[in-house]
Structures are given as structure tokens and as C-alpha cells.
Design a protein around this motif. Sequence first.
Motif, PDB file in Angstrom:
ATOM      1  N   LYS A  36      12.613  20.603  -5.136  1.00 35.74           N
ATOM      2  CA  LYS A  36      13.260  19.958  -6.245  1.00 35.74           C
ATOM      3  C   LYS A  36      12.842  18.150  -6.104  1.00 35.74           C
ATOM      4  O   LYS A  36      12.720  17.722  -7.231  1.00 35.74           O
ATOM      5  CB  LYS A  36      14.691  19.978  -6.363  1.00 35.74           C
ATOM      6  CG  LYS A  36      14.976  21.556  -6.297  1.00 35.74           C
ATOM      7  CD  LYS A  36      16.448  21.486  -6.266  1.00 35.74           C
ATOM      8  CE  LYS A  36      16.915  22.912  -6.201  1.00 35.74           C
ATOM      9  NZ  LYS A  36      18.682  23.546  -5.914  1.00 35.74           N
ATOM     10  N   THR A  37      12.574  17.692  -5.145  1.00 29.05           N
ATOM     11  CA  THR A  37      12.571  16.535  -4.973  1.00 29.05           C
ATOM     12  C   THR A  37      10.903  16.118  -4.558  1.00 29.05           C
ATOM     13  O   THR A  37      10.620  14.929  -4.173  1.00 29.05           O
ATOM     14  CB  THR A  37      13.214  15.805  -3.809  1.00 29.05           C
ATOM     15  OG1 THR A  37      13.009  16.406  -2.498  1.00 29.05           O
ATOM     16  CG2 THR A  37      14.692  16.005  -4.224  1.00 29.05           C
ATOM     17  N   TYR A  38      10.202  17.359  -4.241  1.00 23.18           N
ATOM     18  CA  TYR A  38       8.851  17.077  -4.048  1.00 23.18           C
ATOM     19  C   TYR A  38       7.927  16.384  -5.162  1.00 23.18           C
ATOM     20  O   TYR A  38       8.130  16.754  -6.257  1.00 23.18           O
ATOM     21  CB  TYR A  38       8.171  18.474  -3.711  1.00 23.18           C
ATOM     22  CG  TYR A  38       8.311  18.955  -2.229  1.00 23.18           C
ATOM     23  CD1 TYR A  38       9.267  18.159  -1.374  1.00 23.18           C
ATOM     24  CD2 TYR A  38       7.992  20.158  -1.932  1.00 23.18           C
ATOM     25  CE1 TYR A  38       9.540  18.774  -0.146  1.00 23.18           C
ATOM     26  CE2 TYR A  38       8.245  20.685  -0.503  1.00 23.18           C
ATOM     27  CZ  TYR A  38       9.076  19.933   0.265  1.00 23.18           C
ATOM     28  OH  TYR A  38       9.366  20.362   1.658  1.00 23.18           O
ATOM     29  N   ARG A  39       6.871  15.762  -4.627  1.00 25.71           N
ATOM     30  CA  ARG A  39       6.081  15.356  -5.516  1.00 25.71           C
ATOM     31  C   ARG A  39       4.622  14.970  -5.059  1.00 25.71           C
ATOM     32  O   ARG A  39       4.606  14.493  -3.862  1.00 25.71           O
ATOM     33  CB  ARG A  39       6.462  13.656  -6.201  1.00 25.71           C
ATOM     34  CG  ARG A  39       5.574  13.168  -7.290  1.00 25.71           C
ATOM     35  CD  ARG A  39       6.391  11.906  -8.004  1.00 25.71           C
ATOM     36  NE  ARG A  39       6.823  10.961  -6.967  1.00 25.71           N
ATOM     37  CZ  ARG A  39       6.126  10.094  -6.427  1.00 25.71           C
ATOM     38  NH1 ARG A  39       4.614   9.991  -6.828  1.00 25.71           N
ATOM     39  NH2 ARG A  39       6.358   9.145  -5.649  1.00 25.71           N
ATOM     40  N   LEU A  40       3.534  15.532  -5.581  1.00 25.57           N
ATOM     41  CA  LEU A  40       2.266  15.270  -5.024  1.00 25.57           C
ATOM     42  C   LEU A  40       1.934  13.816  -4.666  1.00 25.57           C
ATOM     43  O   LEU A  40       2.242  12.992  -5.356  1.00 25.57           O
ATOM     44  CB  LEU A  40       1.402  15.771  -5.809  1.00 25.57           C
ATOM     45  CG  LEU A  40       1.381  17.461  -6.045  1.00 25.57           C
ATOM     46  CD1 LEU A  40       0.219  17.937  -6.789  1.00 25.57           C
ATOM     47  CD2 LEU A  40       1.460  18.072  -4.644  1.00 25.57           C
ATOM     48  N   PHE A  41       1.351  13.585  -3.592  1.00 26.70           N
ATOM     49  CA  PHE A  41       0.829  11.928  -3.244  1.00 26.70           C
ATOM     50  C   PHE A  41       2.299  11.320  -3.238  1.00 26.70           C
ATOM     51  O   PHE A  41       1.939   9.972  -3.661  1.00 26.70           O
ATOM     52  CB  PHE A  41      -0.179  11.572  -4.051  1.00 26.70           C
ATOM     53  CG  PHE A  41      -1.667  12.413  -4.133  1.00 26.70           C
ATOM     54  CD1 PHE A  41      -2.510  12.510  -2.932  1.00 26.70           C
ATOM     55  CD2 PHE A  41      -1.588  13.403  -4.958  1.00 26.70           C
ATOM     56  CE1 PHE A  41      -3.757  13.113  -2.725  1.00 26.70           C
ATOM     57  CE2 PHE A  41      -2.669  14.166  -4.863  1.00 26.70           C
ATOM     58  CZ  PHE A  41      -3.903  13.958  -3.827  1.00 26.70           C
ATOM     59  N   ALA A  42       3.189  11.808  -2.542  1.00 24.13           N
ATOM     60  CA  ALA A  42       4.556  11.032  -2.733  1.00 24.13           C
ATOM     61  C   ALA A  42       4.488   9.914  -1.735  1.00 24.13           C
ATOM     62  O   ALA A  42       3.759   9.834  -0.707  1.00 24.13           O
ATOM     63  CB  ALA A  42       5.889  11.896  -2.376  1.00 24.13           C
ATOM     64  N   ASN A  43       5.200   8.827  -2.153  1.00 25.48           N
ATOM     65  CA  ASN A  43       5.243   7.554  -1.212  1.00 25.48           C
ATOM     66  C   ASN A  43       6.361   7.619  -0.458  1.00 25.48           C
ATOM     67  O   ASN A  43       7.379   7.013  -0.837  1.00 25.48           O
ATOM     68  CB  ASN A  43       5.020   6.086  -1.950  1.00 25.48           C
ATOM     69  CG  ASN A  43       5.008   4.892  -1.005  1.00 25.48           C
ATOM     70  OD1 ASN A  43       4.402   5.130   0.048  1.00 25.48           O
ATOM     71  ND2 ASN A  43       5.309   3.843  -1.513  1.00 25.48           N
ATOM     72  N   MET A  44       6.455   8.526   0.695  1.00 29.22           N
ATOM     73  CA  MET A  44       7.911   8.871   1.303  1.00 29.22           C
ATOM     74  C   MET A  44       8.188   7.344   2.030  1.00 29.22           C
ATOM     75  O   MET A  44       7.521   6.798   2.501  1.00 29.22           O
ATOM     76  CB  MET A  44       7.445   9.627   2.271  1.00 29.22           C
ATOM     77  CG  MET A  44       6.851  11.001   1.728  1.00 29.22           C
ATOM     78  SD  MET A  44       8.392  12.102   0.750  1.00 29.22           S
ATOM     79  CE  MET A  44       9.033  12.676   1.965  1.00 29.22           C
ATOM     80  N   MET A  69       0.772  -1.046  -0.061  1.00 34.45           N
ATOM     81  CA  MET A  69       0.039   0.081   0.019  1.00 34.45           C
ATOM     82  C   MET A  69       0.833   1.360   0.003  1.00 34.45           C
ATOM     83  O   MET A  69       1.810   1.339   0.456  1.00 34.45           O
ATOM     84  CB  MET A  69      -0.893  -0.130   1.137  1.00 34.45           C
ATOM     85  CG  MET A  69      -1.839  -1.142   1.277  1.00 34.45           C
ATOM     86  SD  MET A  69      -3.044  -1.051   2.578  1.00 34.45           S
ATOM     87  CE  MET A  69      -3.932   0.361   2.299  1.00 34.45           C
ATOM     88  N   LYS A  70       0.426   2.446  -0.535  1.00 38.71           N
ATOM     89  CA  LYS A  70       0.849   3.689  -0.667  1.00 38.71           C
ATOM     90  C   LYS A  70       0.769   4.350   0.754  1.00 38.71           C
ATOM     91  O   LYS A  70      -0.161   4.137   1.448  1.00 38.71           O
ATOM     92  CB  LYS A  70       0.555   4.498  -1.803  1.00 38.71           C
ATOM     93  CG  LYS A  70       0.770   3.785  -3.177  1.00 38.71           C
ATOM     94  CD  LYS A  70       2.084   3.523  -3.499  1.00 38.71           C
ATOM     95  CE  LYS A  70       2.208   2.868  -4.948  1.00 38.71           C
ATOM     96  NZ  LYS A  70       3.574   2.446  -5.195  1.00 38.71           N
ATOM     97  N   LEU A  71       1.854   5.259   0.760  1.00 36.58           N
ATOM     98  CA  LEU A  71       1.424   6.265   2.038  1.00 36.58           C
ATOM     99  C   LEU A  71       0.300   6.920   2.099  1.00 36.58           C
ATOM    100  O   LEU A  71      -0.509   7.016   3.189  1.00 36.58           O
ATOM    101  CB  LEU A  71       2.758   7.199   2.155  1.00 36.58           C
ATOM    102  CG  LEU A  71       2.558   8.181   3.203  1.00 36.58           C
ATOM    103  CD1 LEU A  71       2.670   7.636   4.456  1.00 36.58           C
ATOM    104  CD2 LEU A  71       3.899   9.137   3.405  1.00 36.58           C
ATOM    105  N   TYR A  72      -0.083   7.378   0.999  1.00 34.56           N
ATOM    106  CA  TYR A  72      -1.516   8.176   1.013  1.00 34.56           C
ATOM    107  C   TYR A  72      -2.509   7.494   1.215  1.00 34.56           C
ATOM    108  O   TYR A  72      -3.852   7.981   1.890  1.00 34.56           O
ATOM    109  CB  TYR A  72      -1.706   9.120  -0.378  1.00 34.56           C
ATOM    110  CG  TYR A  72      -1.796   8.005  -1.580  1.00 34.56           C
ATOM    111  CD1 TYR A  72      -3.167   7.583  -2.043  1.00 34.56           C
ATOM    112  CD2 TYR A  72      -0.827   7.737  -2.524  1.00 34.56           C
ATOM    113  CE1 TYR A  72      -3.414   6.919  -2.839  1.00 34.56           C
ATOM    114  CE2 TYR A  72      -1.196   7.056  -3.599  1.00 34.56           C
ATOM    115  CZ  TYR A  72      -2.404   6.729  -3.754  1.00 34.56           C
ATOM    116  OH  TYR A  72      -2.862   5.870  -5.041  1.00 34.56           O
ATOM    117  N   GLN A  73      -2.729   6.253   0.934  1.00 34.23           N
ATOM    118  CA  GLN A  73      -3.673   5.257   1.483  1.00 34.23           C
ATOM    119  C   GLN A  73      -3.666   5.218   2.898  1.00 34.23           C
ATOM    120  O   GLN A  73      -4.731   5.128   3.389  1.00 34.23           O
ATOM    121  CB  GLN A  73      -3.540   3.764   0.751  1.00 34.23           C
ATOM    122  CG  GLN A  73      -3.556   4.000  -0.932  1.00 34.23           C
ATOM    123  CD  GLN A  73      -3.258   2.795  -1.490  1.00 34.23           C
ATOM    124  OE1 GLN A  73      -2.325   1.902  -1.318  1.00 34.23           O
ATOM    125  NE2 GLN A  73      -4.096   2.297  -2.541  1.00 34.23           N
TER     126      GLN A  73
END
Length: 300
Positions: A292-300, A1-5
Motif C-alpha cells: 500500500k505504501t510502495y512506490r517505484l523508485f521511492a526515496n526511502m 540527491m535521491k536514493l535511486y541516484q
Amino acid sequence: MKLYQFIIMFGCVTLFLAQMPSFHSLRHINLVSLILCLAYSACVTAGCIYIGHTNNAPIKDYSIKGSTKDRYFGIFNGISIIATTYASGIFPEIQATLAPPVKGKMFKGLCVCYSVIVTTYFSVAMSGYWAFGNQAMGTVLSNFMGVDGKLLLPTWFLLVTNVFTLVQVLALTVVYLQPTNEVFEKKFADPKMDQFSIRNVVPRLILRSVTVVVATFFAAMLPFFGDIMALFGAFGCIPLDFILPMIFYNVAFKPSKQSLIFWVNTLIAGVSLLLVGVGAVASVRQIVLDAKTYRLFANM
């Protein structure tokens, strides 16, 4: 599962608990939060000490990385993050400075509050830095996972510690939602009717649900906890915790301008105001650098 989930799942539980009508109804949750805070801090401290003495302990490097400019900005960025920790005393601190009738009771609560904060914060911070050096992450639990998926602690211990942390954060989230809830309900609720009447339950249900849904959406979209906490600390927690209470005390109790307490309060407020300015610059700068490394709904 992804972080945002996982964040969405957390938001769903918060959505249910957020419907508790008042601060008074949260007193048991506050107690549970306190016990869990002590429990997971003890677990993390014990885990760090255990790892530091094992053969699997990482190589300790206590040097500070980066250029001189980065180090100085990092100091103020760190101060802003630390300020969010001490923000737990905002409510009793402000109330203790407003009027004499609540001073004694709130002062006792404030002493307990800061005793717990100092004990838990410094035990985790010192043991974590001792065990991992400059490799210590923003969330030291991440260090427990080791490198290449090789766990540094038993699975059951990691599970218990993470459960303690998750439930405590959940309780804390519900508590911190209350000021926003109170603002909305003063405007949309009818104080002449019972809090469980249809007239008050429907607006409360809608407004609190919308608040949690919006917060959950942004948390899932921007899961960059450290940078956001630094910005929140600089603009919100430092003024609320170290400036307003000092000003409130001087205004409410009017100590003599020749007295020590007046100038101590003034000095604390002045230094804190300087920290707000520098901390805000440092936190915004860090966000720009990390963008620079940000991404929306990133799976940190």
C-alpha cells in the motif's frame, strides 16, 4: 540527491569490480570485507552503547506492537531475514559436506565464518535493541540520525561508520555475483583458451555488465530492503544453509540410520523445511501489507 541516484552510483562501482575473473582473484577483497565487517559492527555497537547512556537517549519501550497474528507472522518474517545473515557460510558449508579431502580446511573456514557472524550480528542486534527498543529500525544506522535531523553521534563518527558499511557491502556484492558469473561463463566461455584472451574477455565483460545493470535497475526501482531480504531468506538462504548441507552430508558420508548424527541432520532439515513454508507465507504477507505504501523508485 535521491536514493535511486545513490544506488546507480553504487552500481557503477560494482560494474567495474565485477570484472574480476574468479573467486581466487577475490581473496584480498574477502579479507578487506572481513576487516570492514568487524570495524563497522564495533562502531555501531559502541555508538548504541554511547547513545543509551547519554541524556539524548530515546525513551526505551521494549513492548511488542501489533496483534497476536501480526506478532507470530513477524517472528517468522524475522527468522527469514536472519537466515540471510547466516548465508555467508553457504559455500564452505556445502563444500565441507561433499568430499573428505576438503573437509578439514573448509571446516576451519566455516568455524571462522560463523564466529564472525555470531559476534557481529548479536553485538549489533542486542546493543541496538537495548538503546532504541521497539523503535530500532531495520538499519540501525538510521536511528543514529535522531529526530528532526538532530544527530545522536558526532558527524565524523557517522561518516566513518557509513563508509565502512558502504565499502563492505560493495565487497560482499562482488563476491555474491561470482556464482552467477560462473554459471554464465561455463556456458559461454572457452575453457581451452586463456581467461584473458579476447574469446573469453568479451563474453565475460558483456554478461557481467548486463547482470549488474539489471540488478542495479531493480534495486533502484524496488528499494525495500527488509521485505525483499525476508523473501530471499525464506526461499533461498534457509534451504541452502540449513537443508541442503544436511542432506548432502547424509548422502555423501552415509551415516547409519541408527546414529545420532543422521537423525540430528534429518531433524534440522525437517524443521528448516517447515520454516521455509511458514517464512515464505510470512514474507509474502508482509510484502502485500506494505504494498500500500510502495512506490517505484521511492526515496526511502
